[in-house]
Scaffold this active site. Sequence first.
Site, mmCIF file in Angstrom:
data_model
loop_
_atom_site.group_PDB
_atom_site.id
_atom_site.type_symbol
_atom_site.label_atom_id
_atom_site.label_comp_id
_atom_site.label_asym_id
_atom_site.label_seq_id
_atom_site.Cartn_x
_atom_site.Cartn_y
_atom_site.Cartn_z
ATOM 1 N N ARG A 82 10.552 0.659 11.277
ATOM 2 C CA ARG A 82 9.530 0.897 12.308
ATOM 3 C C ARG A 82 9.698 -0.232 13.747
ATOM 4 O O ARG A 82 10.081 -1.125 13.293
ATOM 5 C CB ARG A 82 8.173 0.464 11.628
ATOM 6 C CG ARG A 82 7.767 1.913 10.647
ATOM 7 C CD ARG A 82 6.547 1.474 9.715
ATOM 8 N NE ARG A 82 5.429 0.814 10.716
ATOM 9 C CZ ARG A 82 4.360 0.476 9.927
ATOM 10 N NH1 ARG A 82 4.226 0.963 8.622
ATOM 11 N NH2 ARG A 82 3.336 -0.375 10.644
ATOM 12 N N ARG A 89 -10.050 -0.296 9.501
ATOM 13 C CA ARG A 89 -9.526 -1.503 9.900
ATOM 14 C C ARG A 89 -10.597 -2.434 10.484
ATOM 15 O O ARG A 89 -10.305 -3.496 10.945
ATOM 16 C CB ARG A 89 -8.291 -1.297 10.599
ATOM 17 C CG ARG A 89 -7.093 -1.637 9.919
ATOM 18 C CD ARG A 89 -6.014 -1.295 10.672
ATOM 19 N NE ARG A 89 -4.746 -1.735 10.414
ATOM 20 C CZ ARG A 89 -3.631 -0.888 9.869
ATOM 21 N NH1 ARG A 89 -3.917 0.412 9.673
ATOM 22 N NH2 ARG A 89 -2.352 -1.613 9.855
ATOM 23 N N ARG A 139 -0.274 -8.416 13.895
ATOM 24 C CA ARG A 139 -0.884 -7.487 12.898
ATOM 25 C C ARG A 139 -1.744 -8.341 11.966
ATOM 26 O O ARG A 139 -2.838 -7.892 11.437
ATOM 27 C CB ARG A 139 0.269 -6.645 12.226
ATOM 28 C CG ARG A 139 0.678 -5.619 12.999
ATOM 29 C CD ARG A 139 2.088 -5.013 12.811
ATOM 30 N NE ARG A 139 2.162 -4.371 11.444
ATOM 31 C CZ ARG A 139 3.113 -3.974 10.864
ATOM 32 N NH1 ARG A 139 4.328 -4.494 11.106
ATOM 33 N NH2 ARG A 139 2.891 -3.008 9.780
ATOM 34 N N ARG A 192 12.058 -4.103 5.742
ATOM 35 C CA ARG A 192 11.753 -2.711 5.162
ATOM 36 C C ARG A 192 12.251 -1.617 5.988
ATOM 37 O O ARG A 192 12.573 -1.404 7.107
ATOM 38 C CB ARG A 192 10.105 -2.653 5.577
ATOM 39 C CG ARG A 192 9.497 -1.453 5.014
ATOM 40 C CD ARG A 192 7.942 -1.602 5.052
ATOM 41 N NE ARG A 192 7.354 -1.639 6.106
ATOM 42 C CZ ARG A 192 5.869 -1.673 6.140
ATOM 43 N NH1 ARG A 192 5.280 -1.548 4.828
ATOM 44 N NH2 ARG A 192 5.247 -1.632 7.069
ATOM 45 N N LYS A 213 0.856 -1.200 -0.072
ATOM 46 C CA LYS A 213 0.018 -0.032 -0.002
ATOM 47 C C LYS A 213 1.078 1.155 -0.099
ATOM 48 O O LYS A 213 0.734 2.074 -0.871
ATOM 49 C CB LYS A 213 -0.959 0.011 1.135
ATOM 50 C CG LYS A 213 -1.760 -1.295 1.286
ATOM 51 C CD LYS A 213 -3.023 -1.146 2.318
ATOM 52 C CE LYS A 213 -2.374 -1.079 3.866
ATOM 53 N NZ LYS A 213 -1.657 -2.091 4.366
HETATM 54 P P1 AMP Z 1 0.208 0.784 9.631
HETATM 55 O O1 AMP Z 1 1.227 2.018 9.218
HETATM 56 O O2 AMP Z 1 -1.201 1.176 8.734
HETATM 57 O O3 AMP Z 1 0.852 -0.701 9.434
HETATM 58 O O4 AMP Z 1 -0.375 0.898 11.063
HETATM 59 C C1 AMP Z 1 0.584 0.799 12.048
HETATM 60 C C2 AMP Z 1 -0.206 0.522 13.345
HETATM 61 O O5 AMP Z 1 -1.203 1.718 13.537
HETATM 62 C C3 AMP Z 1 -1.200 -0.480 13.457
HETATM 63 O O6 AMP Z 1 -0.646 -1.748 13.438
HETATM 64 C C4 AMP Z 1 -2.051 -0.321 14.630
HETATM 65 O O7 AMP Z 1 -1.636 -0.426 15.672
HETATM 66 C C5 AMP Z 1 -2.115 1.230 14.198
HETATM 67 N N1 AMP Z 1 -3.470 1.683 13.322
HETATM 68 C C6 AMP Z 1 -3.223 2.242 12.170
HETATM 69 N N2 AMP Z 1 -4.571 2.304 11.460
HETATM 70 C C7 AMP Z 1 -5.432 1.882 12.579
HETATM 71 C C8 AMP Z 1 -6.921 1.737 12.471
HETATM 72 N N3 AMP Z 1 -7.296 2.173 11.360
HETATM 73 N N4 AMP Z 1 -7.241 1.100 13.357
HETATM 74 C C9 AMP Z 1 -6.578 0.829 14.556
HETATM 75 N N5 AMP Z 1 -5.424 0.820 14.650
HETATM 76 C C10 AMP Z 1 -4.772 1.358 13.460
#
Ligand code: AMP
Length: 249
Positions: free
Chosen positions: A194, A110, A205, A149, A35
């Site tokens: 990260r 999500r 995740r 990454r 993404k």
């Molecule tokens: P990402 O960068 O999209 O992988 O998001 C990193 C982390 O942020 C996720 O593993 C969650 O802990 C939190 N997070 C991001 N977006 C959401 C969402 N829409 N709902 C709940 N947690 C989120």
Amino acid sequence: MQQGKIDEAETAVQKFESFWPRKIVILFGKPGAGKGTQSPKMVELLDIPQLSTGDMLREAVAKKTGPGLASKAAMEAGALVTDEIVVGIITERIKQDDCATGFILDGFPRTVAQAAALDKLLATTGDAVNSVLQLSVPDEALEERICGRCIHKASGRSYHVTTIPPASMKLGADGQPIKESMTDDETGEPLMQRADDTAAALKNRLSSYHNETVPVLEHYKDAGIVQTIDGQGSIDSVWEKLLAAMKTA
Ligand code: AMP
């Protein structure tokens, strides 16, 4: 440009903003599905912003805001943060001017509760999600993608030690990349890994993805707006498939 032509162009923009639906796209996929790699190309093509709740939350954590402090532990463990926090963040963000003609959601919604809250929020301005693009990659392919990454924090640009190395990357005597040599191609700033890009956090995740996020696809299926794109293969080949899907969305 002549004044007449400028007026004509401005009228066309106003017409577009008033009568065409706002382009609201959900870019959907597991962590590491691509993404963050594909969305800058979509931003450039569609001229609408990408809104990544993950990026916004990481910024909130770095700035130690209330929502940031409340989300830090869950994020590091690879768990979801509360619906209330992410819905609050998105509600404020989509009011901004750059979202006037549309936006690309990355990492949101999500959960089905978040999708329902989004629909309700959009309905207040007569809008709705018009396209859900799912990048599909099997779980087995993700650990390698995630653990190699590196990210440029300010832009969200994503690199990978084997598939998309930064131009600056140097290898040590052991054949492993030297961390300090990893800098962003455009700014020369250091890249970071990260805190949740580990095999252990990936497990959590993926589990929340399968249990809580996949039902979001079902939520939008009846509207006939969900398309699945094979997310494996080269970055360019995935982009071609994504582009073809966008043309029929
Ligand atoms: P990402 O960068 O999209 O992988 O998001 C990193 C982390 O942020 C996720 O593993 C969650 O802990 C939190 N997070 C991001 N977006 C959401 C969402 N829409 N709902 C709940 N947690 C989120």
